[in-house]
Design an enzyme around this catalytic site. Structure first.
Site, PDB file in Angstrom:
ATOM      1  N   LYS A 227       0.820  -1.208   0.000  1.00 49.58           N
ATOM      2  CA  LYS A 227       0.000   0.000   0.000  1.00 49.58           C
ATOM      3  C   LYS A 227       0.858   1.264   0.000  1.00 49.58           C
ATOM      4  O   LYS A 227       2.050   1.229   0.278  1.00 49.58           O
ATOM      5  CB  LYS A 227      -0.955  -0.005   1.205  1.00 49.58           C
ATOM      6  CG  LYS A 227      -2.090  -1.019   1.017  1.00 49.58           C
ATOM      7  CD  LYS A 227      -3.144  -0.955   2.095  1.00 49.58           C
ATOM      8  CE  LYS A 227      -4.229  -2.004   1.811  1.00 49.58           C
ATOM      9  NZ  LYS A 227      -5.252  -2.053   2.873  1.00 49.58           N
ATOM     10  N   ARG A 261      -2.795  -9.803   5.938  1.00 51.10           N
ATOM     11  CA  ARG A 261      -3.276  -9.987   4.556  1.00 51.10           C
ATOM     12  C   ARG A 261      -2.178  -9.505   3.626  1.00 51.10           C
ATOM     13  O   ARG A 261      -1.838  -8.312   3.642  1.00 51.10           O
ATOM     14  CB  ARG A 261      -4.564  -9.174   4.375  1.00 51.10           C
ATOM     15  CG  ARG A 261      -5.225  -9.310   3.012  1.00 51.10           C
ATOM     16  CD  ARG A 261      -6.497  -8.454   2.948  1.00 51.10           C
ATOM     17  NE  ARG A 261      -7.164  -8.566   1.654  1.00 51.10           N
ATOM     18  CZ  ARG A 261      -6.843  -7.852   0.586  1.00 51.10           C
ATOM     19  NH1 ARG A 261      -5.883  -6.963   0.640  1.00 51.10           N
ATOM     20  NH2 ARG A 261      -7.505  -8.017  -0.554  1.00 51.10           N
TER      21      ARG A 261
HETATM   22  C1  PT1 Z   1      -7.608  -4.561   3.920  1.00 47.15           C
HETATM   23  C2  PT1 Z   1      -7.938  -4.655   2.532  1.00 47.15           C
HETATM   24  C3  PT1 Z   1      -9.003  -5.541   2.174  1.00 47.15           C
HETATM   25  N1  PT1 Z   1      -7.307  -3.932   1.552  1.00 47.15           N
HETATM   26  C4  PT1 Z   1      -9.278  -6.128   4.436  1.00 47.15           C
HETATM   27  N2  PT1 Z   1      -9.646  -6.267   3.142  1.00 47.15           N
HETATM   28  C5  PT1 Z   1      -7.694  -4.059   0.279  1.00 47.15           C
HETATM   29  N3  PT1 Z   1      -9.920  -6.829   5.394  1.00 47.15           N
HETATM   30  C6  PT1 Z   1      -8.729  -4.935  -0.062  1.00 47.15           C
HETATM   31  C7  PT1 Z   1      -3.108   2.096  -0.969  1.00 47.15           C
HETATM   32  O1  PT1 Z   1      -3.103   2.978  -0.108  1.00 47.15           O
HETATM   33  O2  PT1 Z   1      -6.653  -3.760   4.350  1.00 47.15           O
HETATM   34  N4  PT1 Z   1      -8.279  -5.284   4.822  1.00 47.15           N
HETATM   35  N5  PT1 Z   1      -9.369  -5.657   0.875  1.00 47.15           N
HETATM   36  C8  PT1 Z   1      -6.980  -3.236  -0.787  1.00 47.15           C
HETATM   37  N6  PT1 Z   1      -7.249  -1.825  -0.662  1.00 47.15           N
HETATM   38  C9  PT1 Z   1      -6.266  -0.849  -0.814  1.00 47.15           C
HETATM   39  C10 PT1 Z   1      -6.365   0.329  -0.072  1.00 47.15           C
HETATM   40  C11 PT1 Z   1      -5.163  -1.060  -1.636  1.00 47.15           C
HETATM   41  C12 PT1 Z   1      -5.346   1.285  -0.136  1.00 47.15           C
HETATM   42  C13 PT1 Z   1      -4.155  -0.108  -1.722  1.00 47.15           C
HETATM   43  C14 PT1 Z   1      -4.219   1.068  -0.961  1.00 47.15           C
HETATM   44  O3  PT1 Z   1      -2.191   1.959  -1.808  1.00 47.15           O
END
Ligand code: PT1
Length: 279
Positions: A227, A261
């Protein structure tokens, strides 16, 4: 302190004998991973990716059809079902626990019929019908905090006290879910790194991992793999964030996280083994 997490066919001890951090591998099922966007090819690709994760020692495979990265648009129900369901049926008896990453009640219902062990909802089961969809199953439920929605969440994240506000939100969701008849042993929490949060908000929440677990008396899932919060401190683009992400996963586990995760399963599994041996 909570002693177990009921996880569908599995039951994870959270303390004492058998307690260890679990690694959840991310399996994105999106047709754009393929030139022709074909349904068959994307199924084959998902299965072979899952096989690599199993080889690498994954505990849980988290299957998602709709991207929730900042700016991502919603995916229609039928498209999500078409992407996700064949993968859930193909993976459910391969060994690891299976999770589905969805906020749509209809996908939750179909996934429970397919036998998934966890519903991972970035929206914290707030959609109308979500609680009813999951209530009468035995799968684990991950309640995540998100400010706004994926399309708009990074435009202007704002909190007076991010840790207190995330705790208040999760407390309220936990109470609603328990009041609807859900066994608290099925619940776990997630601060939702990157979901309507600045870099500072994300690290304040990561440092507060122990406080979230203690105040809410819930196991915690941490998702920070690749992220922007990793990019912000390493200066690396998304394709070079593996080592930073492993560092973040270790930090979360050191603070008490029960599940991490991740994209990079084998690297995280090895890092956790060495960290565990050093405890
Ligand atoms: C998470 C999560 C998810 N993240 C759970 N499920 C994502 N329970 C998808 C960035 O800032 O943390 N917990 N499902 C993916 N979402 C993101 C959000 C991907 C922010 C990248 C960023 O780069």
């Amino acid at each position: 302190m909570r002693s177990t997490l009921q996880f569908g066919r599995f039951n994870y001890p959270l303390q004492g004998e058998g307690a260890r951090a679990r690694v959840m591998g991310i399996l994105n099922v999106t047709p754009d991973s393929f030139s022709d966007g074909g349904q068959h090819q994307s199924l084959e690709f998902a299965i072979s990716h899952a096989e690599q994760m199993i080889e690498g020692g994954v505990d849980i495979i988290d299957v998602g059809g709709e991207s929730s990265r900042p700016g991502a648009p919603p995916l229609p129900l039928e498209d999500e079902l078409r992407r996700v369901m064949p993968v859930l049926y193909a993976l459910r008896d391969q060994g690891p626990a299976i999770s589905v990453d969805t906020y749509k009640p209809q996908v939750m219902r179909e996934a429970i019929i397919a036998g998934v062990d966890m519903i991972n909802d970035i929206n914290g089961f707030r959609a109308p019908g979500a609680l009813e969809a999951v209530r009468d199953s035995d799968c684990a439920l991950c309640i995540m905090h998100m400010q706004s929605d994926p399309q708009h969440m990074q435009l202007a994240p704002s909190y007076t006290d991010v840790v207190a506000e995330v705790i208040t939100f999760l407390r309220e969701r936990i109470d609603v879910m328990i009041a609807s008849g859900i066994d608290p042993r099925r619940l776990c929490i997630d601060p939702g790194f990157g979901f309507g949060k600045t870099v500072e908000h994300n690290y304040a929440l990561l440092r507060a991992t122990g406080r979230l677990i203690a105040e809410l008396d819930m196991p915690l899932l941490a998702g920070l793999s690749r992220k922007s919060m990793v990019g912000a401190v390493t200066g690396k683009p998304v394709e070079r964030r593996m080592a930073g992400s492993v560092g973040g996963a270790l930090a979360a586990v050191a603070h008490g996280a029960a599940i991490v995760r991740v994209h990079d399963v084998v690297e995280t599994v090895d890092a956790l083994k060495v960290w565990q041996a050093a405890q």
